[in-house]
Design an enzyme around this catalytic site. Structure first.
Site, short mmCIF file in Angstrom:
data_model
loop_
_atom_site.label_atom_id
_atom_site.label_comp_id
_atom_site.label_asym_id
_atom_site.label_seq_id
_atom_site.Cartn_x
_atom_site.Cartn_y
_atom_site.Cartn_z
N ASP A 238 0.79 -1.23 0.00
CA ASP A 238 0.00 0.00 0.00
C ASP A 238 0.83 1.28 0.00
O ASP A 238 0.67 2.13 -0.88
CB ASP A 238 -1.03 -0.02 1.13
CG ASP A 238 -0.42 0.10 2.52
OD1 ASP A 238 0.70 -0.40 2.75
OD2 ASP A 238 -1.08 0.68 3.41
N TYR B 97 2.41 -11.85 -1.60
CA TYR B 97 0.96 -12.02 -1.64
C TYR B 97 0.52 -12.37 -3.05
O TYR B 97 1.18 -12.04 -4.03
CB TYR B 97 0.23 -10.78 -1.11
CG TYR B 97 0.26 -9.56 -1.99
CD1 TYR B 97 -0.75 -9.30 -2.91
CD2 TYR B 97 1.30 -8.62 -1.87
CE1 TYR B 97 -0.73 -8.16 -3.69
CE2 TYR B 97 1.31 -7.48 -2.65
CZ TYR B 97 0.29 -7.25 -3.57
OH TYR B 97 0.33 -6.12 -4.35
N TYR C 295 -1.80 -14.08 1.69
CA TYR C 295 -0.51 -13.55 2.14
C TYR C 295 0.40 -14.62 2.72
O TYR C 295 -0.05 -15.56 3.36
CB TYR C 295 -0.74 -12.48 3.22
CG TYR C 295 -1.39 -11.21 2.73
CD1 TYR C 295 -0.64 -10.20 2.16
CD2 TYR C 295 -2.77 -11.03 2.86
CE1 TYR C 295 -1.24 -9.03 1.72
CE2 TYR C 295 -3.38 -9.87 2.42
CZ TYR C 295 -2.61 -8.87 1.84
OH TYR C 295 -3.20 -7.72 1.41
N ASN D 40 -6.34 2.63 6.14
CA ASN D 40 -6.25 1.36 5.42
C ASN D 40 -6.55 0.18 6.34
O ASN D 40 -5.68 -0.64 6.65
CB ASN D 40 -4.87 1.21 4.78
CG ASN D 40 -4.95 0.62 3.38
OD1 ASN D 40 -5.98 0.05 2.99
ND2 ASN D 40 -3.88 0.76 2.63
N LYS E 156 -12.29 9.10 0.84
CA LYS E 156 -12.58 8.44 -0.43
C LYS E 156 -13.81 7.56 -0.26
O LYS E 156 -13.98 6.91 0.78
CB LYS E 156 -11.37 7.59 -0.85
CG LYS E 156 -10.10 8.41 -1.09
CD LYS E 156 -8.84 7.58 -0.96
CE LYS E 156 -8.52 7.26 0.49
NZ LYS E 156 -7.21 6.58 0.67
N GLY F 51 -15.28 5.39 -3.09
CA GLY F 51 -15.51 4.71 -4.36
C GLY F 51 -15.92 5.69 -5.44
O GLY F 51 -15.28 6.73 -5.62
N ASP G 260 -4.42 3.97 -3.16
CA ASP G 260 -2.99 4.31 -3.09
C ASP G 260 -2.64 5.37 -4.13
O ASP G 260 -1.89 6.32 -3.84
CB ASP G 260 -2.14 3.07 -3.31
CG ASP G 260 -2.47 1.94 -2.36
OD1 ASP G 260 -2.93 2.22 -1.24
OD2 ASP G 260 -2.27 0.77 -2.74
#
Length: 300
Positions: free
Chosen positions: A29, A86, A99, A161, A221, A223, A254
């Site tokens: 990220d 990942y 992961y 996040n 944010k 979407g 990001d």
């Protein structure tokens, strides 16, 4: 701003290529944000990344990739560890991750960290994932450093996040995320996650909570819905252009963060920076993978 420093974990990424195979790359990220920052920042702005890696070839390859991408690596080497990995699975443009990171050196990035390579006017960026991968002593040390550099005139930006699988539980996650916001000038949360784990009824509730925690500027944010910007008691929204073909939402937030922070540091208004973030994010989600070239990389 002369330097943008991102802190966190860069990993080996195995991503589907659309033809039934997987392609290896490097992503994570905060690293994604640094990579996109390099794409859009003026060449005189140094983009740097701070983490820890192993002493093996994958770690060497990761450091080389950073340099080739124009990013200055500040990497602590741990002989007994390596880098995490990942795998991305995609369905209708939405991604899920598997992961392998138990031996990741990035978990130790704050073990011997006593200063950050930034000065007044620079920007340092970290995330909730940065905090989640660290032991409690590492989290405290990193947050103390953030508070210190903030008092010295460095702009501290934070993306919560939220990734509950990385934490002992939701309560633990929310407590540390709030502590992260307390040392940040700018908070960049995503509303879907905030509503799910903090129970926010709307974006205004999210903005109020992060403002009360200590962030002077909150950019939410949501979407395809409008971005909410809260600066002190001032409120405004910026509606992104519609995107008809969503291929892969990896790094949508990001890339938004990168364009927003670079535009803001370049003197843009909050609304102009949000529009820059939305525009870059729209380009990124139309292609596969975490790192989508948007111009020729600027090399340092």
């Amino acid at each position: 701003m002369t330097r943008f420093l991102a802190i966190g974990e860069c990993m080996i990424e195995m991503a589907p290529d659309g033809a039934g195979k997987f392609v290896m790359g490097f992503a994570g990220d905060t690293f994604n944000t640094a990579w996109y920052a390099r794409q859009v920042a003026p060449p005189n702005v140094e983009i740097a990344y701070l983490s820890a890696v192993g002493a093996d070839k994958p770690s060497d390859d990761m450091a080389a990739f950073m340099r080739e991408s124009g990013i200055v690596p500040h990497l602590r080497r741990r002989a007994d560890r390596t880098v995490g990995l990942y795998l991305v699975s995609l369905e209708n443009g939405e991604r899920t991750f598997s992961y392998w990171r138990s031996a990741a050196a990035a978990r130790t990035l704050a073990d011997d960290l006593d200063s950050l390579p930034v000065g007044a006017g620079d920007t340092v960026f970290f995330s909730g994932i940065t905090l989640a991968i660290l032991p409690e002593t590492g989290r405290r040390r990193l947050l103390e450093l953030m508070a210190r550099v903030r008092s010295d005139g460095v702009t501290v930006a934070f993306d919560p996040n939220l990734r509950p699988r990385l934490w002992l539980g939701t309560e633990d996650m929310c407590r540390w995320i709030t502590r992260g916001a307390a040392v940040a000038d700018i908070a960049l949360p995503s509303f879907e996650d905030e509503a799910a784990y903090f129970g926010d009824a709307n974006t205004d509730a999210t903005a109020e909570r992060y403002s009360e925690a200590g962030a002077g500027l909150v950019v939410i944010k949501d979407g395809p819905k409008p971005v909410l910007i809260r600066a002190g008691h001032a409120r405004q929204t910026v509606a992104p252009d519609s995107v008809s073909d969503v291929v892969d939402t990896t790094a949508a937030g990001d890339s938004f963060n990168a364009a927003f922070l670079m535009a803001l540091a370049d003197g843009g208004s909050h609304a102009e920076a949000a529009r820059a973030g939305c525009a870059l994010s729209a380009r990124v989600i139309g292609r596969r993978g975490a790192l989508v070239p948007v111009q020729a990389p600027v090399r340092t």
